[in-house]
Design an enzyme around this catalytic site. Structure first.
Site, PDB file in Angstrom:
ATOM      1  N   SER A  45      45.995  40.845  37.754  1.00  9.39           N
ATOM      2  CA  SER A  45      46.552  39.893  36.588  1.00  9.39           C
ATOM      3  C   SER A  45      46.374  40.650  35.295  1.00  9.39           C
ATOM      4  CB  SER A  45      45.553  38.760  36.658  1.00  9.39           C
ATOM      5  OG  SER A  45      45.715  38.103  35.333  1.00  9.39           O
ATOM      6  N   TYR A  93      37.489  34.295  35.288  1.00 14.05           N
ATOM      7  CA  TYR A  93      38.300  34.691  36.377  1.00 14.05           C
ATOM      8  C   TYR A  93      38.959  36.200  36.048  1.00 14.05           C
ATOM      9  CZ  TYR A  93      43.631  34.965  37.680  1.00 14.05           C
ATOM     10  OH  TYR A  93      44.650  35.289  38.063  1.00 14.05           O
ATOM     11  N   GLU A 152      45.281  38.961  32.897  1.00 11.66           N
ATOM     12  CA  GLU A 152      43.984  38.370  32.298  1.00 11.66           C
ATOM     13  C   GLU A 152      42.952  39.632  32.195  1.00 11.66           C
ATOM     14  OE1 GLU A 152      42.371  35.298  31.227  1.00 11.66           O
ATOM     15  OE2 GLU A 152      44.453  35.219  30.503  1.00 11.66           O
TER      16      GLU A 152
END
Ligand code: NAP
Ligand code: G4F
Length: 325
Positions: free
Chosen positions: A125, A149, A127
């Site tokens: 990801s 996460y 992220e």
């Protein structure tokens, strides 16, 4: 040639459902792993349920991962399962680490023991870039995750590379930037907006409460991104790729376009609510997808404007039967 078998973890999620559609269209035998639930979780794959096989397994359970692989005998494994909602990773940080981080190791261990020839895709990801250290972000940009996460995804990313280098597995990692669709979970900001816009237009709601309107994301269409995942596993050798559109927009831009699509003025309905602010924010993501474009010939086919329109129209169609007016 006999058709290939793909195992998809997270088949009940947004990406899993689009990937199942895509692989079926390519003639694959598709096996989807689901975890035990007391309710029906097949909403997104209802249309293809009679063409796929469902096996029971959980990222938390090593023996179930091994059994699923031994039973399905896949040529390709797409690991899309995760606790994927960033805010939930602050309220359940340990569980997020277990699912989203260690879960990857469990699958890789199962592959190593059941059939090391399996080709593996890990859903990494953007992220992981978090508090970005360069713009745009490439495969070489260092990570600075800003949520449990993001940290768990960074672990999943590196363990995938480590198993490739340690055991010579065909293990790849796609660093996907945000991708959305009418099948996106209602808690994510794009779908929260498209759902609310439809409700407001139909007289079912008046105000939409949102958090940080200044956050900027590189938003693409999930249907385009699953094609990139598949392409990555059709190569001679495994590699990692950024999957992105290269365009970034703020949450407020998404709001404006979504309300414009139904001739409403977004400022009349959107309320900024600090309840939705995050303990640490990712302010600005934009990906450089030149490597996947150059090496695999992949590029997104759906523009940001088409995506917003598609999501609003789909929610209007879904909700119209429930409207009183
Ligand atoms: P999603 O809609 O939230 O789907 C997540 C899936 O994981 C669901 O099928 C869920 O099953 C399953 N799952 C969760 N915990 C599990 C467990 N312990 N065992 C087995 N299955 C479990 O996510 P998505 O948007 O499709 O994203 C797919 C993957 O890409 C995720 O790994 C996500 O982190 C990653 N990713 C997504 C984006 C994006 O913008 N969409 C961007 C980058 C990376 P239930 O139905 O039972 O809950
Ligand atoms: O839609 P979001 O919740 O997605 P986020 O946090 O970017 O994560 C998604 O994309 C990642 C890829 O970068 C995936 F790995 C991850 O699994 C997931 O699919 O939030 C987007 C932005 C954030 O900056 C958030 O603060 O929207 C902002 N936002 C503003 N108001 C809101 C809201 N987000 C949500 N969910 N709800 C709001 O009311």
């Amino acid at each position: 040639m006999a058709s290939k078998t793909a195992l998809i973890t997270g088949i009940t999620g947004q990406d899993g459902s689009y990937l199942a559609d895509f692989l079926l269209s390519k003639g694959y035998r598709v096996v989807g792993m689901t975890r035990r639930s007391s309710t029906d979780v097949h909403e997104r794959i209802r249309a293809v349920l009679d063409r796929i096989e469902i096996v029971s397994g959980d990222l938390l359970d090593q023996s179930s991962m091994t059994s699923v692989l031994a039973e399905a005998q896949p040529d390709e494994v797409y690991n899309l399962a995760a606790q994927s909602f960033v805010p939930a990773s602050w309220s359940q940080p340990v569980l997020t680490g277990e699912f989203t981080g260690l879960g990857v190791t469990r699958i890789l261990e199962a592959i190593r023991h059941v059939s090391p020839k399996i080709k593996f895709y890990q859903a990494s990801s953007s992220e992981m870039f978090g508090k970005v250290v360069e713009v745009p972000q490439t495969e070489r940009t260092p990570f600075y995750p800003r949520s449990p996460y993001g940290v768990a995804k960074a672990y999943g990313h590196w363990i995938t590379i480590n198993y490739r280098e340690s055991y010579d597995l065909f293990a790849t990692s796609g660093i996907s930037f945000n991708h959305e669709s009418p099948r996106r979970g209602l808690e994510f900001v794009t779908r929260k907006i498209s759902d609310a816009v439809a409700r407001i237009k139909l007289g079912m709601l008046d105000k939409l409460h949102l958090g940080n309107l200044e956050a900027a994301r590189d938003w693409g269409f999930a249907g385009d991104y699953v094609r990139a995942m598949w392409l990555m596993l059709q190569q001679e050798s495994p590699d990692d790729y950024v999957i992105a559109t290269g365009r970034t927009h703020k949450v407020r831009d998404f709001c404006k376009l979504a309300f414009d699509a139904v001739d409403l003025v977004w400022e009349d309905h959107v309320v900024v609510d600090p309840h939705f602010y995050r303990p640490a924010e990712v302010d600005h993501l934009v990906g450089d997808a030149s490597k996947i474009r150059r090496v695999l010939g992949w590029q997104p086919e759906t523009s940001f404007e088409e995506l917003v329109e598609m999501m609003v129209r789909a929610d209007l169609d879904r909700l119209r039967p429930f409207a009183l007016v």
